[in-house]
Design a protein around this motif. Structure first.
Motif, mmCIF file in Angstrom:
data_model
loop_
_atom_site.group_PDB
_atom_site.id
_atom_site.type_symbol
_atom_site.label_atom_id
_atom_site.label_comp_id
_atom_site.label_asym_id
_atom_site.label_seq_id
_atom_site.Cartn_x
_atom_site.Cartn_y
_atom_site.Cartn_z
ATOM 1 N N GLY A 58 35.249 65.235 7.153
ATOM 2 C CA GLY A 58 35.665 65.286 8.555
ATOM 3 C C GLY A 58 36.700 66.358 8.802
ATOM 4 N N SER A 59 37.339 66.291 9.940
ATOM 5 C CA SER A 59 38.385 67.251 10.299
ATOM 6 C C SER A 59 39.649 66.492 10.668
ATOM 7 N N LYS A 60 40.803 66.988 10.195
ATOM 8 C CA LYS A 60 42.050 66.317 10.511
ATOM 9 C C LYS A 60 42.530 66.722 11.899
ATOM 10 N N PHE A 61 43.618 66.118 12.352
ATOM 11 C CA PHE A 61 44.051 66.275 13.729
ATOM 12 C C PHE A 61 44.353 67.729 14.084
ATOM 13 N N HIS A 62 43.849 68.130 15.233
ATOM 14 C CA HIS A 62 44.083 69.468 15.743
ATOM 15 C C HIS A 62 43.846 69.475 17.253
ATOM 16 N N VAL A 63 44.264 70.545 17.882
ATOM 17 C CA VAL A 63 43.972 70.823 19.288
ATOM 18 C C VAL A 63 43.080 72.047 19.317
ATOM 19 N N ASP A 64 42.044 72.044 20.135
ATOM 20 C CA ASP A 64 41.094 73.148 20.135
ATOM 21 C C ASP A 64 41.738 74.458 20.590
ATOM 22 N N PHE A 122 53.310 66.671 13.665
ATOM 23 C CA PHE A 122 54.433 67.284 14.373
ATOM 24 C C PHE A 122 54.097 68.741 14.686
ATOM 25 N N ALA A 123 54.195 69.090 15.971
ATOM 26 C CA ALA A 123 53.899 70.449 16.411
ATOM 27 C C ALA A 123 55.177 71.136 16.864
ATOM 28 N N SER A 124 55.277 72.435 16.603
ATOM 29 C CA SER A 124 56.412 73.210 17.095
ATOM 30 C C SER A 124 56.358 73.284 18.616
ATOM 31 N N ALA A 125 57.467 73.658 19.221
ATOM 32 C CA ALA A 125 57.557 73.671 20.685
ATOM 33 C C ALA A 125 56.491 74.555 21.319
ATOM 34 N N ASP A 126 56.163 75.670 20.662
ATOM 35 C CA ASP A 126 55.158 76.585 21.226
ATOM 36 C C ASP A 126 53.745 76.276 20.745
ATOM 37 N N GLY A 127 53.606 75.256 19.880
ATOM 38 C CA GLY A 127 52.276 74.876 19.397
ATOM 39 C C GLY A 127 51.729 75.750 18.285
ATOM 40 N N ALA A 128 52.514 76.729 17.835
ATOM 41 C CA ALA A 128 52.007 77.665 16.830
ATOM 42 C C ALA A 128 51.926 77.040 15.442
ATOM 43 N N GLU A 129 52.815 76.094 15.149
ATOM 44 C CA GLU A 129 52.858 75.478 13.834
ATOM 45 C C GLU A 129 52.656 73.969 13.960
ATOM 46 N N VAL A 130 51.846 73.415 13.076
ATOM 47 C CA VAL A 130 51.599 71.974 13.052
ATOM 48 C C VAL A 130 51.800 71.463 11.634
ATOM 49 N N HIS A 142 40.671 69.791 27.206
ATOM 50 C CA HIS A 142 41.597 70.760 26.624
ATOM 51 C C HIS A 142 42.959 70.102 26.353
ATOM 52 N N GLY A 143 43.539 70.488 25.237
ATOM 53 C CA GLY A 143 44.868 70.016 24.893
ATOM 54 C C GLY A 143 44.920 68.692 24.159
ATOM 55 N N TRP A 144 43.791 67.985 24.045
ATOM 56 C CA TRP A 144 43.801 66.674 23.399
ATOM 57 C C TRP A 144 43.764 66.831 21.878
ATOM 58 N N TRP A 145 44.632 66.067 21.192
ATOM 59 C CA TRP A 145 44.593 65.969 19.744
ATOM 60 C C TRP A 145 43.379 65.141 19.342
ATOM 61 N N HIS A 146 42.665 65.573 18.313
ATOM 62 C CA HIS A 146 41.519 64.781 17.872
ATOM 63 C C HIS A 146 41.224 65.008 16.402
ATOM 64 N N ALA A 147 40.655 63.966 15.802
ATOM 65 C CA ALA A 147 40.207 64.005 14.415
ATOM 66 C C ALA A 147 38.860 63.298 14.344
ATOM 67 N N LEU A 179 41.262 60.202 19.434
ATOM 68 C CA LEU A 179 41.865 61.245 20.279
ATOM 69 C C LEU A 179 43.170 60.740 20.897
ATOM 70 N N PHE A 180 44.161 61.641 20.954
ATOM 71 C CA PHE A 180 45.435 61.370 21.609
ATOM 72 C C PHE A 180 45.646 62.386 22.735
ATOM 73 N N PRO A 181 46.250 61.970 23.862
ATOM 74 C CA PRO A 181 46.498 62.900 24.973
ATOM 75 C C PRO A 181 47.429 64.038 24.569
ATOM 76 N N PRO A 182 47.443 65.119 25.344
ATOM 77 C CA PRO A 182 48.215 66.317 24.979
ATOM 78 C C PRO A 182 49.690 66.064 24.691
ATOM 79 N N ASP A 183 50.342 65.213 25.469
ATOM 80 C CA ASP A 183 51.776 64.995 25.305
ATOM 81 C C ASP A 183 52.104 63.885 24.321
ATOM 82 N N CYS A 184 51.107 63.405 23.573
ATOM 83 C CA CYS A 184 51.301 62.296 22.630
ATOM 84 C C CYS A 184 50.707 62.646 21.268
#
Length: 231
Positions: free
Chosen positions: A48-54, A84-92, A131-136, A73-78
């Protein structure tokens, strides 16, 4: 297997899987300059695939050809527990594997204020990921699927904002092309989808106005006591 070259390697096979009519893709206006967008996915049971945002603020659909997939799936702000994601989303930062997450964090869902969406998708069924939803995803059987990332009028403002403000995070293209993708996309939209572009730009301007008002109100509230003291 996660192959984005399906259309090049097996065009006859790819022709059997046109995008569902509900998911018109404005990125198609870029032609050959668009980022990677369609993948053939194959995996054995329990892969499978671990948690990510497209990528690139796109939405996605995933159609199961064979097998069974379990989605969470988790909503964008959750962000999911343990992710743990960096403020700009560049690092997870996340557990090394999806199964490590299930072992150590799945039970913590009960403590989350916002509960995830969980579902099982079988052969012949299709999953939509906003868009923006976390999913695995976990393959409950040996599975084959086709997936596509897309831009429609609903998420176009988010995509334009991402391409303009986060050029270093644009994926699916060489970096030199990602740096100028925003300008190319706007130019293509002006020529082919001017109404959708105008609506997206107006929405973005409205968002900026709201943020400016909030910032001004916060500043006024913060300085009110000081002004009263000086008077």
């Amino acid at each position: 297997l996660f192959d984005c070259n399906l259309g090049d390697k097996a065009p006859a096979l790819a022709a059997h899987y046109p995008a569902p009519r509900h998911f018109d893709d404005l990125f198609a206006a870029l032609g050959a300059d668009r980022p990677d967008w369609r993948w053939l996915i194959m995996g054995p049971k329990l892969s499978g695939s671990k948690f990510h945002v497209d990528p690139n603020a796109t939405s996605a659909w995933n159609g199961v050809v064979a097998g069974v997939k379990r989605w969470i799936l988790f909503p964008p702000d959750c962000p999911p527990p343990g992710v743990f994601a960096s403020a700009d989303g560049a690092e997870v930062t996340a557990p090394e594997s999806l199964f490590e997450w299930f072992l150590n964090f799945y039970d913590k869902i009960s403590q989350c204020e916002v509960k995830p969406v969980e579902c099982t998708v079988k052969a012949g069924e299709l999953m939509y990921v906003p868009h923006g939803w976390w999913h695995a995803v976990v393959n409950l059987e040996d599975s084959i699927a086709i997936t596509q990332n897309f831009v429609n009028p609903r998420n176009l403002p988010k995509v334009l904002h991402f391409l303009r403000e986060k050029r270093d995070q644009v994926s699916g293209l060489p970096q030199r092309m990602g740096d100028t993708l925003y300008e190319k996309f706007v130019s293509s939209l002006q020529a082919q989808h001017p109404e959708e572009l105008q609506a997206a730009q107006e929405e973005e301007e409205g968002r900026k106005a709201v943020l400016a008002t909030k910032h001004r109100s916060a500043w006024e509230a913060a300085t009110a006591d000081t002004e009263e003291f000086l008077l």
